[in-house]
Design a protein around this motif. Structure first.
Motif, PDB file in Angstrom:
ATOM      1  N   ARG A   1      -7.240  13.097  -1.156  1.00  0.00           N
ATOM      2  CA  ARG A   1      -5.903  12.503  -1.053  1.00  0.00           C
ATOM      3  C   ARG A   1      -5.225  12.490  -2.423  1.00  0.00           C
ATOM      4  NH1 ARG A   1      -6.685   6.778   1.600  1.00  0.00           N
ATOM      5  NH2 ARG A   1      -4.419   6.899   1.732  1.00  0.00           N
ATOM      6  N   VAL A   2      -6.031  12.265  -3.462  1.00  0.00           N
ATOM      7  CA  VAL A   2      -5.475  12.234  -4.813  1.00  0.00           C
ATOM      8  C   VAL A   2      -5.103  13.636  -5.265  1.00  0.00           C
ATOM      9  CG1 VAL A   2      -5.978  11.682  -7.221  1.00  0.00           C
ATOM     10  CG2 VAL A   2      -6.764  10.150  -5.401  1.00  0.00           C
TER      11      VAL A   2
ATOM     12  N   SER B   1       1.470  13.515 -10.248  1.00  0.00           N
ATOM     13  CA  SER B   1       0.853  12.521 -11.115  1.00  0.00           C
ATOM     14  C   SER B   1       0.927  12.863 -12.587  1.00  0.00           C
ATOM     15  CB  SER B   1      -0.619  12.335 -10.719  1.00  0.00           C
ATOM     16  OG  SER B   1      -0.719  11.917  -9.394  1.00  0.00           O
TER      17      SER B   1
ATOM     18  N   ASN C   1       0.821  -1.208   0.000  1.00  0.00           N
ATOM     19  CA  ASN C   1       0.000   0.000   0.000  1.00  0.00           C
ATOM     20  C   ASN C   1       0.860   1.265   0.000  1.00  0.00           C
ATOM     21  OD1 ASN C   1      -2.259  -1.612   0.100  1.00  0.00           O
ATOM     22  ND2 ASN C   1      -2.472  -1.472   2.321  1.00  0.00           N
TER      23      ASN C   1
ATOM     24  N   LEU D   1       2.264   8.259  -6.110  1.00  0.00           N
ATOM     25  CA  LEU D   1       1.329   9.347  -6.384  1.00  0.00           C
ATOM     26  C   LEU D   1       1.751  10.627  -5.674  1.00  0.00           C
ATOM     27  CD1 LEU D   1      -1.176   9.463  -8.125  1.00  0.00           C
ATOM     28  CD2 LEU D   1      -2.548   9.128  -6.088  1.00  0.00           C
ATOM     29  N   HIS D   2       2.501  10.467  -4.585  1.00  0.00           N
ATOM     30  CA  HIS D   2       2.946  11.629  -3.816  1.00  0.00           C
ATOM     31  C   HIS D   2       4.098  12.354  -4.493  1.00  0.00           C
ATOM     32  CE1 HIS D   2       2.946  14.059  -0.254  1.00  0.00           C
ATOM     33  NE2 HIS D   2       4.222  13.842  -0.029  1.00  0.00           N
TER      34      HIS D   2
ATOM     35  N   ARG E   1      -1.805  15.226  -4.686  1.00  0.00           N
ATOM     36  CA  ARG E   1      -0.668  14.659  -5.404  1.00  0.00           C
ATOM     37  C   ARG E   1      -0.763  14.854  -6.916  1.00  0.00           C
ATOM     38  NH1 ARG E   1      -2.412  12.251  -1.039  1.00  0.00           N
ATOM     39  NH2 ARG E   1      -1.064  11.048   0.316  1.00  0.00           N
TER      40      ARG E   1
ATOM     41  N   LYS F   1      -6.444   2.160  -7.426  1.00  0.00           N
ATOM     42  CA  LYS F   1      -5.801   1.384  -6.369  1.00  0.00           C
ATOM     43  C   LYS F   1      -5.736   2.192  -5.080  1.00  0.00           C
ATOM     44  CE  LYS F   1      -3.523  -2.223  -4.850  1.00  0.00           C
ATOM     45  NZ  LYS F   1      -4.172  -3.564  -4.762  1.00  0.00           N
ATOM     46  N   THR F   2      -5.388   3.455  -5.179  1.00  0.00           N
ATOM     47  CA  THR F   2      -5.307   4.316  -4.000  1.00  0.00           C
ATOM     48  C   THR F   2      -6.687   4.488  -3.355  1.00  0.00           C
ATOM     49  OG1 THR F   2      -3.468   5.505  -5.009  1.00  0.00           O
ATOM     50  CG2 THR F   2      -4.568   6.576  -3.172  1.00  0.00           C
TER      51      THR F   2
ATOM     52  N   PRO G   1       1.852   2.718  -4.014  1.00  0.00           N
ATOM     53  CA  PRO G   1       1.035   3.703  -4.747  1.00  0.00           C
ATOM     54  C   PRO G   1       0.963   5.048  -4.053  1.00  0.00           C
ATOM     55  CG  PRO G   1      -0.355   2.018  -3.742  1.00  0.00           C
ATOM     56  CD  PRO G   1       1.055   1.535  -3.634  1.00  0.00           C
ATOM     57  N   GLU G   2       0.988   5.043  -2.706  1.00  0.00           N
ATOM     58  CA  GLU G   2       0.955   6.310  -1.981  1.00  0.00           C
ATOM     59  C   GLU G   2       2.176   7.165  -2.322  1.00  0.00           C
ATOM     60  OE1 GLU G   2      -0.994   7.891   0.189  1.00  0.00           O
ATOM     61  OE2 GLU G   2      -2.624   6.461  -0.010  1.00  0.00           O
TER      62      GLU G   2
END
Length: 407
Positions: free
Chosen positions: A347-348, A355, A108, A115-116, A351, A370-371, A111-112
């Motif tokens: 959250r997306v 991205s 996990n 994307l960050h 970032r 996925k996130t 992807p965090e």
């Protein structure tokens, strides 16, 4: 006594700088011990013990395999799996499956961080100090994960949805700067609430400018997967969404998002009047009944009679702004806005600059999906979840109270 004294001395000898190393050593010892115990339970006898009972599992221990690195969120450890020979059936470890190289928490994390803002080529270098030498987080492993996510995403989109009749859906088009396409595009998202009150993602597809055609495709796919009926859709004022809802789920009622409508009103009034306008809008939105809400609307009309545009924004959409009064009052706080969709996407959005690296639409969509699937695990249930089933069945409500059918 001597053993206790030795253990005490050993614990005293552990200094601050050795804490990480000591903790990893203990985890390694414990995991190795669990693997040994698992073999003992499988064979029904301990190490060096002979088979006595004929009913015991066939086979015998045969040393250990090569050292294998396993990555946890606190670092990478090396363990050796016990080998077993001459088994009648294949042994599969539940403690440490054959091809697992890191925990779910580490999975996990990928992807965090990606994307960050951490570029794929930087993973191994950036995380080597944190997760240890040999942590399986190289650019090639990330590419394999992206391919795996794509397969999972495609499978998720075609998975049959067991529940046929649903109470509520929240739908919104979310614009993220994540390479979703050259044209102005959005991720069209639908979240539904199951009969146990738990919210879940049901659809997420790229769509061109939230057009009717794009939304209709999303809803038809959802219907083909098993969602046969819906009582209420919650969304903003996008015409494409409502045109598609009317075509695919014509029996569903419509609830406009109050937050979006408030923004429309704020755009129509001066900065000096915004605080006053917001007070009137909140009074309407949180009124205890539809008649009370209408009284508050009249006050707003009177206070802003000099601004026909602001008044028209509310009056023209009044029926669809107050649809939630036709449902249980315990659910009103969930139905007034489409924040159910907006919140996990925050959250997306944090970032989105990072991205931009995505070259293809599918890579961006799969990683965001996925996130969000991770975020879905923390969704809170609706208040009074036992009422969701009643709504899905078609029970009628008036100002939040269930209406009784006369005998």
């Amino acid at each position: 006594m001597r053993e206790k004294h030795t253990a005490k001395e050993e614990s005293k000898g552990i200094g601050y700088r050795e804490l990480e190393e000591y903790a990893q050593a203990k985890i390694r010892e414990h995991l190795q011990d669990l693997l040994e115990q698992e073999i003992t339970e499988w064979l029904g006898r301990g190490k060096s013990e002979r088979k006595i009972n004929p009913s015991e599992q066939a086979g015998y221990r045969n040393g250990y395999g090569k050292g294998r690195r396993f990555t946890l969120s606190m670092g990478t450890i090396e363990i050796r799996r016990p080998r077993v020979r001459n088994l009648e059936e294949r042994f599969e470890s539940r403690v440490l499956p054959l091809f697992k190289r890191h925990t779910e928490q580490v999975s996990n994390l990928i992807p965090e961080l990606y994307l960050h803002g951490l570029a794929s080529g930087d993973f191994e270098l950036a995380l080597r100090g944190l997760l240890g030498e040999g942590a399986p987080l190289s650019a090639s492993s990330l590419q394999r994960l992206k391919e795996k996510w794509q397969g999972e995403y495609e499978q998720w989109k075609s998975t049959v949805i067991e529940e046929k009749d649903w109470a509520y859906f929240w739908a919104d088009g979310i614009y993220v700067k994540a390479g979703i396409g050259k044209e102005k595009a959005a991720l069209l998202v639908v979240i539904g609430v199951q009969k146990d009150g738990q919210k879940r993602f049901l659809a997420m597809e790229p769509g061109y400018r939230e057009s009717k055609e794009s939304w209709a495709l999303v809803l038809r796919q959802m219907k083909s997967r098993g969602v046969k009926s819906a009582r209420l859709f919650v969304g903003d004022g996008n015409l494409g969404l409502w045109a598609a809802v009317g075509e695919v789920y014509p029996e569903a009622q419509e609830q406009l998002c109050w937050n979006h409508k408030m923004l429309n009103v704020m755009d129509a009034v001066s900065k000096k009047e915004q605080s006053q306008a917001k007070g009137h809008l909140n009074a309407m939105m949180y009124a205890d009944s539809r008649p009370e809400a209408l009284k508050e609307r009249k006050k707003f009309e009177q206070a802003f009679r000099h601004n026909p545009k602001a008044v028209k924004t509310v009056v023209d959409n009044w029926e669809r702004l107050t649809t939630y009064y036709d449902f249980p009052c315990e659910h009103w706080k969930h139905l007034r806005t489409s924040n159910v969709v907006e919140s996990p996407f925050s959250r997306v959005r944090l970032r989105t600059t990072a991205s931009r690296r995505f070259k293809s639409q599918i890579n961006a969509t799969c990683l965001i999906w996925k996130t969000l699937r991770v975020a879905e695990m923390s969704f809170r249930k609706l208040n009074a979840p036992h009422l969701v089933d009643k709504v899905a069945e078609g029970k009628k409500y008036d100002n939040g109270k269930e209406t009784r059918v006369a005998a």
